[in-house]
Structures are given as structure tokens and as C-alpha cells.
Design an enzyme around this catalytic site. Sequence first.
Site, PDB file in Angstrom:
ATOM      1  N   ASP A   1       8.317  -9.868  -5.063  1.00 17.15           N
ATOM      2  CA  ASP A   1       8.551  -9.493  -6.453  1.00 17.15           C
ATOM      3  C   ASP A   1       7.665 -10.349  -7.358  1.00 17.15           C
ATOM      4  O   ASP A   1       7.745 -11.576  -7.323  1.00 17.15           O
ATOM      5  CB  ASP A   1      10.026  -9.717  -6.809  1.00 17.15           C
ATOM      6  CG  ASP A   1      10.420  -9.086  -8.137  1.00 17.15           C
ATOM      7  OD1 ASP A   1       9.559  -8.990  -9.031  1.00 17.15           O
ATOM      8  OD2 ASP A   1      11.599  -8.714  -8.283  1.00 17.15           O
ATOM      9  N   ASP A  42      18.792 -16.396   2.725  1.00 17.44           N
ATOM     10  CA  ASP A  42      17.728 -16.845   1.830  1.00 17.44           C
ATOM     11  C   ASP A  42      16.649 -17.567   2.650  1.00 17.44           C
ATOM     12  O   ASP A  42      16.928 -18.558   3.327  1.00 17.44           O
ATOM     13  CB  ASP A  42      18.330 -17.781   0.780  1.00 17.44           C
ATOM     14  CG  ASP A  42      17.293 -18.386  -0.156  1.00 17.44           C
ATOM     15  OD1 ASP A  42      16.122 -17.979  -0.102  1.00 17.44           O
ATOM     16  OD2 ASP A  42      17.670 -19.269  -0.946  1.00 17.44           O
ATOM     17  N   GLU A  47      15.530 -11.464   5.539  1.00 14.97           N
ATOM     18  CA  GLU A  47      15.784 -10.542   4.427  1.00 14.97           C
ATOM     19  C   GLU A  47      17.244 -10.663   4.020  1.00 14.97           C
ATOM     20  O   GLU A  47      18.124 -10.850   4.881  1.00 14.97           O
ATOM     21  CB  GLU A  47      15.462  -9.111   4.865  1.00 14.97           C
ATOM     22  CG  GLU A  47      15.751  -8.030   3.834  1.00 14.97           C
ATOM     23  CD  GLU A  47      14.950  -8.212   2.553  1.00 14.97           C
ATOM     24  OE1 GLU A  47      15.590  -8.482   1.515  1.00 14.97           O
ATOM     25  OE2 GLU A  47      13.700  -8.103   2.601  1.00 14.97           O
ATOM     26  N   THR A  99       0.803   0.305   3.903  1.00 12.62           N
ATOM     27  CA  THR A  99       2.030   1.050   3.654  1.00 12.62           C
ATOM     28  C   THR A  99       1.691   2.346   2.920  1.00 12.62           C
ATOM     29  O   THR A  99       0.613   2.491   2.346  1.00 12.62           O
ATOM     30  CB  THR A  99       3.006   0.227   2.814  1.00 12.62           C
ATOM     31  OG1 THR A  99       2.436   0.020   1.506  1.00 12.62           O
ATOM     32  CG2 THR A  99       3.276  -1.131   3.454  1.00 12.62           C
ATOM     33  N   LYS A 100       2.620   3.296   2.923  1.00 12.78           N
ATOM     34  CA  LYS A 100       2.409   4.546   2.185  1.00 12.78           C
ATOM     35  C   LYS A 100       2.204   4.260   0.699  1.00 12.78           C
ATOM     36  O   LYS A 100       1.335   4.845   0.058  1.00 12.78           O
ATOM     37  CB  LYS A 100       3.613   5.473   2.387  1.00 12.78           C
ATOM     38  CG  LYS A 100       3.767   6.005   3.804  1.00 12.78           C
ATOM     39  CD  LYS A 100       4.990   6.899   3.920  1.00 12.78           C
ATOM     40  CE  LYS A 100       5.163   7.407   5.344  1.00 12.78           C
ATOM     41  NZ  LYS A 100       6.373   8.265   5.475  1.00 12.78           N
ATOM     42  N   ASP A 129       0.011  -6.599  -4.859  1.00 12.24           N
ATOM     43  CA  ASP A 129      -0.720  -5.556  -5.566  1.00 12.24           C
ATOM     44  C   ASP A 129      -0.675  -5.798  -7.079  1.00 12.24           C
ATOM     45  O   ASP A 129      -0.979  -4.903  -7.864  1.00 12.24           O
ATOM     46  CB  ASP A 129      -0.178  -4.160  -5.239  1.00 12.24           C
ATOM     47  CG  ASP A 129       1.317  -4.028  -5.517  1.00 12.24           C
ATOM     48  OD1 ASP A 129       1.942  -5.030  -5.944  1.00 12.24           O
ATOM     49  OD2 ASP A 129       1.860  -2.933  -5.310  1.00 12.24           O
ATOM     50  N   GLU A 188       1.059   1.500  -0.658  1.00 12.18           N
ATOM     51  CA  GLU A 188      -0.227   0.839  -0.841  1.00 12.18           C
ATOM     52  C   GLU A 188      -1.369   1.845  -0.737  1.00 12.18           C
ATOM     53  O   GLU A 188      -2.308   1.823  -1.533  1.00 12.18           O
ATOM     54  CB  GLU A 188      -0.390  -0.248   0.216  1.00 12.18           C
ATOM     55  CG  GLU A 188      -1.659  -1.059   0.082  1.00 12.18           C
ATOM     56  CD  GLU A 188      -1.758  -2.139   1.168  1.00 12.18           C
ATOM     57  OE1 GLU A 188      -2.784  -2.831   1.197  1.00 12.18           O
ATOM     58  OE2 GLU A 188      -0.813  -2.258   1.978  1.00 12.18           O
TER      59      GLU A 188
END
Length: 242
Positions: A150, A127, A100, A221-222, A186, A224
Site C-alpha cells: 500500500d 503482522d 499476510e 499480474t493481470k 506501481d 500490472e
Amino acid sequence: MSVEHEKVELIGQDSPEQRFSSRSIRSFVLRQGRMSVAQQRCLEEVLPRIGLKYSISEKLDLDAAFGRQAPHIVEIGFGMGETTAKIAASMPDKDFVGIEVHGPGVGSLCKLVADGDLQNVRIMQHDAVEVLRDMVPDGSLAGVHLFFPDPWHKKRHHKRRILQPDFVALIAAKLAPGGYFHCATDWEEYAVWMLEVLSAEPLLQNSAEAYAPRPDYRPLTKFENRGLKLGHGVWDLVFRRR
């Protein structure tokens, strides 16, 4: 979109300029982010213990980094690290390298590692494309995770999407035979893009007819969960190295 280094707060061991070394199209933009006192403390105290340094001239020896021999799984762009920590906690027999660039996310995962006393997590603040290209030996990984990257949904920004044919070929080369590449998104249009690009890589084979059921190891995840309750879709893709 350009990256304005002078507007980015220097957080963590590396400056923004040190988090990537070559000129290429970036799939991320470095942003200034707020960090809690606890995250900053863990960044200063925990990252020196579990952090891995980028080097253009040395390959990673992950057995040495973890002090044992175990399957190695890389997560690209772990965000704030909740998913990484949960998966690592549920799979103590496997070792995880989270990559990250954003300081607050690195601090967050450092805190989760400390709170959970997780011995099977290492972090690289750099990276991911360069880490994989320069430091990961071919055929060495049991798996690679890329969750909710992203989507760069504007057509003129599609070139910034991390999932490109060259990148998929790079990942495939790093996987051991039978190793897997698990992506999730998503954004439906990006899911279609992912399926097309992954299916075109000759070294990879889809584990499903198209999209795969969510593997049990990937927690919801919350964000999701909230989206699913609103009828939003999530697409998982799991391809394996031939």
C-alpha cells in the site's frame, strides 16, 4: 486510521486481535472480506497443515517446518497469493514463507497450494514486522519479497508505509550475506521513496544503478499487465546484503 476490530469478520485460525501483539503504527488496515466456499474449506483444511503460528518467545526453525534444508524466502503481504504460488511452483528447490493478515488472501493461497500440490509454501497469518522481529533468526534468509505494498499516497499517511528505515534495517539483519530484498511498486512517488530508504541502509547494496529490470521469477499480474498496456509504470528494486 484506526482499526475497528468489532467490525471485522473473524476468519481463519486467529482473530484480528491475535494477528498483531504490540502497539505500533500499522502499515495495513484489517478489512472484512468475502471468502468463497472453496477458500473457506481450504482455510479450514489446508492452513492447519501449512500454517505457522506466531510466538513472541520461539524462533522459527524453517528447516523443521519444511522437513528439509533449502534457501528460505519470505514474502510480505502476499495479497491473494497468485504471485507467491507461481514463484514457488517455478522454484521447487527453494522454500517460501508467505505472511499476510487478511483472511480471504490466506484462504486463496491455501487453495492455490492445494490445487498445485505445492510442498514448498508455508503461511503465517500475522503482522510481518512482528514475525521478522520476534521469530526470524538473524542472517537466515536467502531473500525477502515485498510486492506492491500500500503506497499510502497522502502525505499525512506516509508514516504508515511499511518501507521505513527501521524496517529496512530489520530486513537487512535477517538476510544472509548475499541475500536479496526485492521490492516492486506501481506508484512512482513510492518508488522514489523506496530507492532513497533502501540506499540509506549501510548493510544493503543496490544490484542496479537505480531501478532494476523485473527479474524473470516475478510474474506479471493481470492488474500490472493491464496497467503497462495503458502506459503505467512499474518499478522493481533489488538490493543485496553486503
